[in-house]
Design an enzyme around this catalytic site. Structure first.
Site, PDB file in Angstrom:
ATOM      1  N   MET A 285      45.218  31.873  45.436  1.00  0.00           N
ATOM      2  CA  MET A 285      44.114  32.384  45.245  1.00  0.00           C
ATOM      3  C   MET A 285      43.780  34.101  44.854  1.00  0.00           C
ATOM      4  SD  MET A 285      42.111  29.609  45.050  1.00  0.00           S
ATOM      5  CE  MET A 285      40.272  29.873  44.696  1.00  0.00           C
ATOM      6  N   CYS A 286      43.170  33.946  43.561  1.00  0.00           N
ATOM      7  CA  CYS A 286      42.913  35.757  43.170  1.00  0.00           C
ATOM      8  C   CYS A 286      41.109  35.994  43.587  1.00  0.00           C
ATOM      9  CB  CYS A 286      42.869  36.073  41.787  1.00  0.00           C
ATOM     10  SG  CYS A 286      43.786  34.890  41.281  1.00  0.00           S
TER      11      CYS A 286
END
Lengths: 256, 256
Positions: free
Chosen positions: B1-2
């Site tokens: 994820m970012c």
């Protein structure tokens, strides 16, 4: 008027040496102080660095001079505003996407009475003749190749057609690249040099800096640098003829 | 994820303080090390800085932390690759032009079985689900408003419609701006804080740095910062609800 710098190579190469001399023309050795920009292709990606400060004073230009980004296609521009205000949106190079690739464009010159009707697919954001020309080129290419992704020869012919048309409006020196090919068109002034084995040393015109390319290359490398006026003293630059359009691939100029 | 970082203000403001904390999450306090990017609107212009190095090690990120670019709309992203390779063309934020304005987009999340048919007007260059989503949003907006440039309410409704559709494919936290408005959509995690008079001090979560905003603002300023998780300890951040889409204008969140 502005100045152009381009690079097209067969291996990813950094442009630090050439950009050092080129950026000096934005305030030190010449007066192109109304913003600047540079764009690098890296595989399919494209990143630009833009600033409305003169390149000789810009912290971003200082970074670009020192950070060796390796690229096979680079386009840079220092601006002396003729058409359009000194703002970020008028800094070259301009970028658009077409056929799933980025396209990068910078222009030196002045186009008069040039307000083409655009199809709405590519629109200028700023108010320069240059960005209008770029949008018109892309519209023309898009309409010429509904299936997308033409080969080099077909693309060259379509580029030559639209370039001839736009050039009737004034001075139209430009560099354009899609990351695979780099087009260079000369209206008035544009020169290039092909550096290949055996590599020599070169000394910048605008800064007291010498680089021995044989220390930073392999025998298989071929690096072509294109600039409004030669960037080095002790090398033999080739003039592109007024009216001539070249397509550079792997550092080699081609015409069709 | 970012992770995502955005800023929307009523006056041009620099993001150095917030970006200092945010960039630490790319290798120092967290593991989002697969490239990063930031985009700034300045009037009509938009400049992005991208790097496939971790933001905590990138010389370009070091420049952005120190160079106070004043902007009313900023979008930044640090990447932990899930879909797509670690290359420059997969770094957010992505930029396209529509209706003579630049549009900037960054996404945090993962979209599954998401291969929309695109109309050919906006095409992804890289291979991320995120860039596909951005292209689909623009296609939807373009088709929804053939005359271009809708007002805030009409644009919000069209955005809500396409967002609901895309969000059925997975996690779709995103920030999108055209330089005038900044949209923030939360699928799972997104928070914001509105800073306005009387300004206080804030202390970063990820770095031992405190800033007294009263020293760098005027009473008329309003600055909203949006982030995946709060960037400061001693301020009260507002959670955006899952499924909620906000349109920020002059630092104020709106819904229609």
């Amino acid at each position: 008027m502005c100045q152009l710098l381009g690079m097209n190579c067969n291996v990813p190469t950094d442009i630090c040496f050439s950009f050092e001399g080129f950026a000096a023309r934005a305030g030190l050795t010449d007066h192109h102080t109304d913003g600047w920009g540079i764009g690098f292709f890296e595989d399919g990606g494209c990143r630009t660095f833009l600033d409305s400060l003169p390149a000789s004073q810009s912290p971003i230009a200082a970074l670009v001079k020192q950070y060796p980004i390796k690229s096979r296609n680079v386009i840079a521009h220092i601006r002396k505003a003729t058409h359009g205000h000194v703002t970020l949106e008028n800094c070259h190079p301009f970028v658009r996407e077409m056929w799933g690739k980025y396209w990068l464009f910078a222009h030196n010159g002045e186009l008069n009475h040039f307000h083409p009707t655009l199809g709405g697919r590519y629109n200028p954001v700023g108010d320069t003749d240059s960005e209008r020309a770029f949008c018109l080129i892309l519209e023309h290419l898009f309409q010429s190749f509904p299936q997308g992704n033409p080969n080099a020869e077909a693309l060259y012919r379509a580029m030559a057609e639209i370039t001839r048309h736009i050039a009737t409006h004034g001075i139209f020196n430009f560099l354009l690249s899609n990351g695979q090919w780099l087009f260079a068109h000369c209206s008035t002034k544009l020169n290039y040099i092909i550096r290949e084995h055996p590599f020599q040393s070169a000394h910048l015109v605008d800064q007291d800096i010498t680089l021995d390319f044989s220390q930073v290359t392999t025998p298989a490398d071929r690096v072509t640098v294109i600039a409004t006026t030669p960037l080095t003293y002790n090398e033999s630059w080739t003039m592109i003829w007024p009216g001539e359009l070249l397509l550079f691939q792997d550092g080699i100029p081609r015409k069709f």
